[in-house]
Design a protein around this motif. Structure first.
Motif, PDB file in Angstrom:
ATOM      1  N   VAL A  10      43.847  32.372  36.496  1.00 32.59           N
ATOM      2  CA  VAL A  10      44.424  33.525  35.808  1.00 32.59           C
ATOM      3  C   VAL A  10      43.644  34.790  36.157  1.00 32.59           C
ATOM      4  O   VAL A  10      44.231  35.845  36.410  1.00 32.59           O
ATOM      5  CB  VAL A  10      44.441  33.296  34.275  1.00 32.59           C
ATOM      6  N   VAL A  11      42.327  34.689  36.191  1.00 32.51           N
ATOM      7  CA  VAL A  11      41.492  35.849  36.513  1.00 32.51           C
ATOM      8  C   VAL A  11      41.760  36.308  37.947  1.00 32.51           C
ATOM      9  O   VAL A  11      41.913  37.507  38.204  1.00 32.51           O
ATOM     10  CB  VAL A  11      39.997  35.538  36.282  1.00 32.51           C
ATOM     11  N   LEU A  12      41.850  35.381  38.887  1.00 29.04           N
ATOM     12  CA  LEU A  12      42.144  35.756  40.274  1.00 29.04           C
ATOM     13  C   LEU A  12      43.525  36.395  40.400  1.00 29.04           C
ATOM     14  O   LEU A  12      43.706  37.368  41.136  1.00 29.04           O
ATOM     15  CB  LEU A  12      42.021  34.552  41.195  1.00 29.04           C
ATOM     16  N   GLY A  13      44.495  35.844  39.685  1.00 28.55           N
ATOM     17  CA  GLY A  13      45.829  36.441  39.672  1.00 28.55           C
ATOM     18  C   GLY A  13      45.802  37.845  39.099  1.00 28.55           C
ATOM     19  O   GLY A  13      46.457  38.765  39.618  1.00 28.55           O
ATOM     20  N   SER A  14      45.017  38.028  38.042  1.00 26.27           N
ATOM     21  CA  SER A  14      44.878  39.352  37.435  1.00 26.27           C
ATOM     22  C   SER A  14      44.211  40.332  38.387  1.00 26.27           C
ATOM     23  O   SER A  14      44.607  41.498  38.465  1.00 26.27           O
ATOM     24  CB  SER A  14      44.082  39.255  36.135  1.00 26.27           C
ATOM     25  N   VAL A  15      43.208  39.879  39.116  1.00 22.47           N
ATOM     26  CA  VAL A  15      42.543  40.736  40.096  1.00 22.47           C
ATOM     27  C   VAL A  15      43.547  41.172  41.169  1.00 22.47           C
ATOM     28  O   VAL A  15      43.565  42.338  41.567  1.00 22.47           O
ATOM     29  CB  VAL A  15      41.313  40.038  40.706  1.00 22.47           C
ATOM     30  N   CYS A  16      44.379  40.265  41.614  1.00 19.25           N
ATOM     31  CA  CYS A  16      45.413  40.622  42.610  1.00 19.25           C
ATOM     32  C   CYS A  16      46.365  41.682  42.052  1.00 19.25           C
ATOM     33  O   CYS A  16      46.702  42.647  42.743  1.00 19.25           O
ATOM     34  CB  CYS A  16      46.185  39.388  43.051  1.00 19.25           C
TER      35      CYS A  16
ATOM     36  N   ILE B 207      35.410  45.375  36.493  1.00 15.13           N
ATOM     37  CA  ILE B 207      36.252  44.847  37.575  1.00 15.13           C
ATOM     38  C   ILE B 207      37.213  45.933  38.055  1.00 15.13           C
ATOM     39  O   ILE B 207      37.386  46.146  39.258  1.00 15.13           O
ATOM     40  CB  ILE B 207      37.018  43.588  37.124  1.00 15.13           C
ATOM     41  N   GLN B 208      37.820  46.640  37.106  1.00 17.46           N
ATOM     42  CA  GLN B 208      38.762  47.716  37.449  1.00 17.46           C
ATOM     43  C   GLN B 208      38.079  48.799  38.275  1.00 17.46           C
ATOM     44  O   GLN B 208      38.636  49.281  39.260  1.00 17.46           O
ATOM     45  CB  GLN B 208      39.340  48.313  36.165  1.00 17.46           C
ATOM     46  N   GLU B 209      36.870  49.178  37.899  1.00 15.72           N
ATOM     47  CA  GLU B 209      36.161  50.227  38.634  1.00 15.72           C
ATOM     48  C   GLU B 209      35.778  49.779  40.042  1.00 15.72           C
ATOM     49  O   GLU B 209      35.856  50.560  40.991  1.00 15.72           O
ATOM     50  CB  GLU B 209      34.926  50.681  37.859  1.00 15.72           C
ATOM     51  N   VAL B 210      35.364  48.536  40.180  1.00 19.91           N
ATOM     52  CA  VAL B 210      35.042  48.001  41.510  1.00 19.91           C
ATOM     53  C   VAL B 210      36.296  47.994  42.381  1.00 19.91           C
ATOM     54  O   VAL B 210      36.267  48.409  43.547  1.00 19.91           O
ATOM     55  CB  VAL B 210      34.422  46.594  41.408  1.00 19.91           C
ATOM     56  N   ILE B 211      37.396  47.551  41.810  1.00 19.42           N
ATOM     57  CA  ILE B 211      38.655  47.536  42.559  1.00 19.42           C
ATOM     58  C   ILE B 211      39.071  48.958  42.914  1.00 19.42           C
ATOM     59  O   ILE B 211      39.511  49.228  44.041  1.00 19.42           O
ATOM     60  CB  ILE B 211      39.758  46.807  41.763  1.00 19.42           C
ATOM     61  N   THR B 212      38.904  49.882  41.978  1.00 20.70           N
ATOM     62  CA  THR B 212      39.269  51.276  42.245  1.00 20.70           C
ATOM     63  C   THR B 212      38.506  51.819  43.445  1.00 20.70           C
ATOM     64  O   THR B 212      39.097  52.428  44.340  1.00 20.70           O
ATOM     65  CB  THR B 212      39.005  52.156  41.006  1.00 20.70           C
TER      66      THR B 212
END
Length: 117
Positions: A3-9, A71-76
């Motif tokens: 679920v976490v990996l799906g959310s990251v995607c 996580i959001q900031e790293v992805i950003t």
């Protein structure tokens, strides 16, 4: 974990839309009135929210709000740097690397209770 990996995607896709909505008008709609840029950005941002809201909701079963935010900031940062160079014509700047190193530290601190539990 699935679920976490799906959310990251979903968050990665959301961030692509976010960056286009937030910064795309600077080059693509520069000659248009600002209200046009606002409307187009809002239409693009709808897709961002349609991906981001479920991503955060599903991952919150496993992660804290603080962890989700880091996580959001790293992805950003990970999405913004290539988009700013490829789509918006910005030049590479080594400060992006230093910012990424700081984000690694932020990830460590927000997840250390899970890592060392």
């Amino acid at each position: 974990m699935k679920v976490v990996l799906g959310s990251v995607c979903l968050l990665i896709l959301s961030n692509i839309f976010m960056n286009i909505a937030w910064y795309g008008h600077l080059s693509k709609l520069a000659e248009k009135p600002v209200y046009v840029a606002i409307l187009v950005s809002w239409m693009i941002a709808l897709f961002e929210y349609a991906l981001m809201i479920p991503a955060n909701r599903y991952a919150h079963e496993y992660l804290t709000v603080g962890q989700l935010k880091i996580i959001q900031e790293v992805i950003t940062l990970t999405v913004f740097v290539p988009l700013s160079i490829l789509l918006f014509g910005e030049k590479w700047n080594w400060d992006y690397l230093w910012a990424a190193i700081c984000m690694v530290g932020a990830v460590f601190f927000v997840f250390r209770s899970r890592i060392f539990a």
